[in-house]
Design a protein around this motif. Structure first.
Motif, mmCIF file in Angstrom:
data_model
loop_
_atom_site.group_PDB
_atom_site.id
_atom_site.type_symbol
_atom_site.label_atom_id
_atom_site.label_comp_id
_atom_site.label_asym_id
_atom_site.label_seq_id
_atom_site.Cartn_x
_atom_site.Cartn_y
_atom_site.Cartn_z
ATOM 1 N N VAL A 126 58.459 1.887 63.642
ATOM 2 C CA VAL A 126 57.985 0.699 62.910
ATOM 3 C C VAL A 126 56.727 0.155 63.580
ATOM 4 O O VAL A 126 56.567 0.233 64.800
ATOM 5 N N LYS A 127 55.814 -0.358 62.757
ATOM 6 C CA LYS A 127 54.597 -0.967 63.290
ATOM 7 C C LYS A 127 54.562 -2.455 63.007
ATOM 8 O O LYS A 127 54.167 -3.245 63.848
ATOM 9 N N SER A 128 55.003 -2.867 61.809
ATOM 10 C CA SER A 128 54.988 -4.299 61.473
ATOM 11 C C SER A 128 56.418 -4.829 61.423
ATOM 12 O O SER A 128 57.333 -4.144 60.947
ATOM 13 N N ILE A 129 56.600 -6.034 61.961
ATOM 14 C CA ILE A 129 57.934 -6.645 61.994
ATOM 15 C C ILE A 129 57.810 -8.090 61.498
ATOM 16 O O ILE A 129 57.058 -8.892 62.074
ATOM 17 N N ALA A 130 58.533 -8.411 60.417
ATOM 18 C CA ALA A 130 58.607 -9.807 59.958
ATOM 19 C C ALA A 130 59.840 -10.435 60.589
ATOM 20 O O ALA A 130 60.946 -9.916 60.441
ATOM 21 N N MET A 131 59.641 -11.525 61.325
ATOM 22 C CA MET A 131 60.772 -12.158 62.001
ATOM 23 C C MET A 131 61.190 -13.419 61.250
ATOM 24 O O MET A 131 60.474 -14.420 61.241
#
Lengths: 194, 426
Positions: A18-23
């Motif tokens: 994974v490169k982008s993570i929405a928290m």
């Protein structure tokens, strides 16, 4: 997927791809775990997106807060949910409306919703529950060993000397180490009782 | 490499250790330094706030000690560990996280005399009240539970007589009472017994004994099983409530299944100060590499010596759980099938005077107050390790006036038997 004990390769595969993570539930308060997990993952090179409707218009470590998953406006690889177990299902349902779908839904330490996990897995999304990506990253890179934590890995290879802000290798040549089966069983019993 | 989990001996050599990233050193370096530089102000603040992994000051953590901690955690099947200056220090640090003044903990009556003394007197001045129970009568633990009970403490193999404790039965009592079970696993070492597999929530060791194994370095360690839920009912505020020392962090919420080990480090070790020297950690780590080999020899020798003593006309009785006739043999078969340890007692028909005479005549056995050394050791508990107890308590803890305690080393068993034979015979 057996959600009581994840194979290292499953977690390693997720954190490496994974490169982008929405928290979801990211907090601007610097003593909240979501704040410092966000900061740690950003320092390790992930493209972090803070989701919190209460803070729209402000930013978190230079990243603008977004009100909801639907408002991100671009594809996202992983959703990391910093909410209690009882608030997981609506977040997962919203995630399932995204196009393209996220590849991974991750629920934080203490959070577990098996029904929500089954829904996500039925459309091919990988799910991790009751884990912290910061702790797992630290464990697989062996950085967490500074804290006397059982990394459950062994290696006879020299690791690169860690420097500030570098992306630590999760691909250490390692074999499985000491088990923590008792802790996994206790977590499972707790889930079954609740 | 396959997914096959490594065996105990592999973990004893490798767990926690990796070639040094900077130099490639294969043995674990001794990081003999008080302090560690920060990258910048933000890094320093993150470390102090428990927000980043790393080293600050050796009273909080040290890279040599960290290898020892991970190794023992791996051998015990725990999630994390914390090494401290001694086994006694480990006990203070554990109970500081669990008890408030006025609280109680239940302890097995059969314990190392130093622990009985620490619990009875030193802890009383902190307002931590010990309630004694009989490990041979599980219902005595049930009867001792009150709303103020915060923990149960037992030894897996109990000092001085090497009796075996029914860990699973007592863990059932602890679970029902909603309190953690603490097991002192010093005399067994994880090679013989892994208490976490039998329901322990916290394991404590004097590293000074079999783990270090060579009688050259003091140390203690606390292993977190990662099994106890500290959040229920506000019973354990050190773990469940916001900590003012750390700007309101809640340790269980932040660290999950290794929160107890972190609490011991950042609230116990940091503030009470019993840090382990990195040099001692190195010595103990070196000892652990041969733990499986040594324990096999210790147990083989102990059984041979116990059998010899049981057949000697001057001996009244031998208390060794590895003998088929022993009261604890069934429990030994269940909990310690590889061997019943190497610390046990026997009594002489000639009573106290015969015991004193025996100790003075032994040539190979050293007369001193330690156990778990490569060398064979002998002591008279009633006048030494258990001397602070009154006569009734001495008998109850297995240290009556006619009792002699042995800790069998890894010499040739024929030489140990010959030494005992000459000392008993004359």
């Amino acid at each position: 997927m057996n959600h009581d004990a994840y194979p290292d390769n499953y977690i390693r595969g997720i954190l490496n791809s994974v490169k982008s993570i929405a928290m979801v539930g990211a907090s601007p308060v610097n003593v909240r775990p979501s704040y410092f997990a966000f900061k740690y993952l950003a320092q390790r090179g992930y493209d972090m997106i803070p989701i919190n409707p209460g803070h729209v218009g402000k930013d978190l470590l230079g990243k603008p807060f977004v009100a909801s998953l639907s408002d991100i406006g671009r594809p996202v690889d992983m959703i990391d949910i910093f909410r209690n177990s009882s608030h997981i299902m609506p977040v997962v349902e919203e995630a399932l409306t995204l196009d393209p779908l996220p590849k991974v839904i991750w629920m934080q330490l203490g959070a577990r919703d098996d029904a929500a996990a089954a829904k996500a897995e039925s459309v091919g999304i990988k799910v991790v529950m009751n884990r912290c990506p910061k702790i797992e990253y630290g464990r697989l890179s062996s950085e967490i060993s500074w804290m006397g934590v059982n990394s459950r890995t062994l290696s006879s290879k020299r690791a690169p000397a860690p420097t500030q802000g570098m992306r630590l290798s999760l691909n250490r040549m390692s074999v499985g180490g000491g088990d923590t089966a008792a802790s996994d069983r206790a977590a499972k019993n707790k889930t079954e009782q609740s | 490499m396959s997914d096959r989990p490594p065996g105990f001996s592999t973990l004893a050599v490798h767990a926690g250790a990796q070639p040094d990233p900077t130099t490639g050193a294969r043995a674990t370096p001794i990081y003999q330094t008080t302090s560690f530089v920060f990258n910048d102000a933000d890094h320093a603040a993150s470390l102090f706030g428990l927000q980043a992994f790393g080293n600050i000051y050796t009273r909080i953590g040290n890279p040599t000690n960290a290898v020892l901690e991970e190794r023992v955690a791996a051998l015990e099947g725990g999630t994390a560990a914390l090494a401290v200056a001694s086994g006694h220090a480990a006990q203070v640090v554990i109970l500081q996280q669990l008890l408030q003044p006025g609280d109680e903990f239940i302890a097995a009556r059969k314990l190392y005399g130093g622990s009985i003394n620490q619990f009875t007197h030193a802890f009383k001045s902190f307002g931590w009240n010990v309630v004694w129970a009989d490990p041979d009568d599980i219902s005595s633990f049930e009867r001792a539970v009150t709303p103020r009970t915060k923990a149960i403490f037992i030894e897996s193999i109990a000092n001085p007589a090497g009796s075996i404790t029914d860990i699973e039965a007592i863990s059932t009592v602890a679970r029902k009472a909603g309190v953690p079970l603490i097991v002192d696993n010093t005399l067994a070492s994880p090679y013989l017994i892994r208490p976490i597999d039998h329901g322990a929530d916290i394991v404590v060791h004097s590293l000074t004994k079999f783990l270090g194994g060579h009688g050259n370095s003091l140390g203690g360690i606390i292993v977190d099983a990662g099994t106890f839920d500290w959040s229920t009912g506000g019973k354990y505020p050190m773990l469940s409530e916001p900590r003012p020392e750390y700007h309101g962090i809640r340790l269980q919420e932040t660290f999950g299944n290794f929160a107890f080990a972190i609490a011991c480090r950042v609230l116990g070790l940091r503030d009470l100060g019993p840090a382990l020297s990195p040099f001692n950690a190195f010595m103990i780590l070196t000892g652990i590499e041969t733990l499986p080999l040594r324990m096999q020899k210790h147990c083989e020798n102990a059984k041979a010596v116990a059998e010899f003593l049981a057949g000697h006309p001057a001996v009244a009785s031998v208390s060794y759980a590895g003998l088929p006739s022993d009261k604890y043999n069934q429990l030994a078969r269940k909990y310690a099938p590889k061997g019943a340890g190497a610390v046990f007692t026997f009594s002489l028909k000639g009573g106290y005077d015969a015991g004193v005479n025996l100790v003075s005549k032994l040539q190979l056995f050293s007369h001193l107050a330690n156990v778990g050394d490569t060398r064979s050791l002998v002591i008279h508990p009633a006048s030494t390790t258990h001397s602070q107890l009154d006569d009734a308590a001495k008998v109850k803890s297995g240290a009556g006036p006619d009792v002699v305690r042995l800790s069998i080393g890894i010499e040739d068993k024929e030489d140990l038997i010959a030494d005992l034979e000459q000392a008993l015979g004359a």
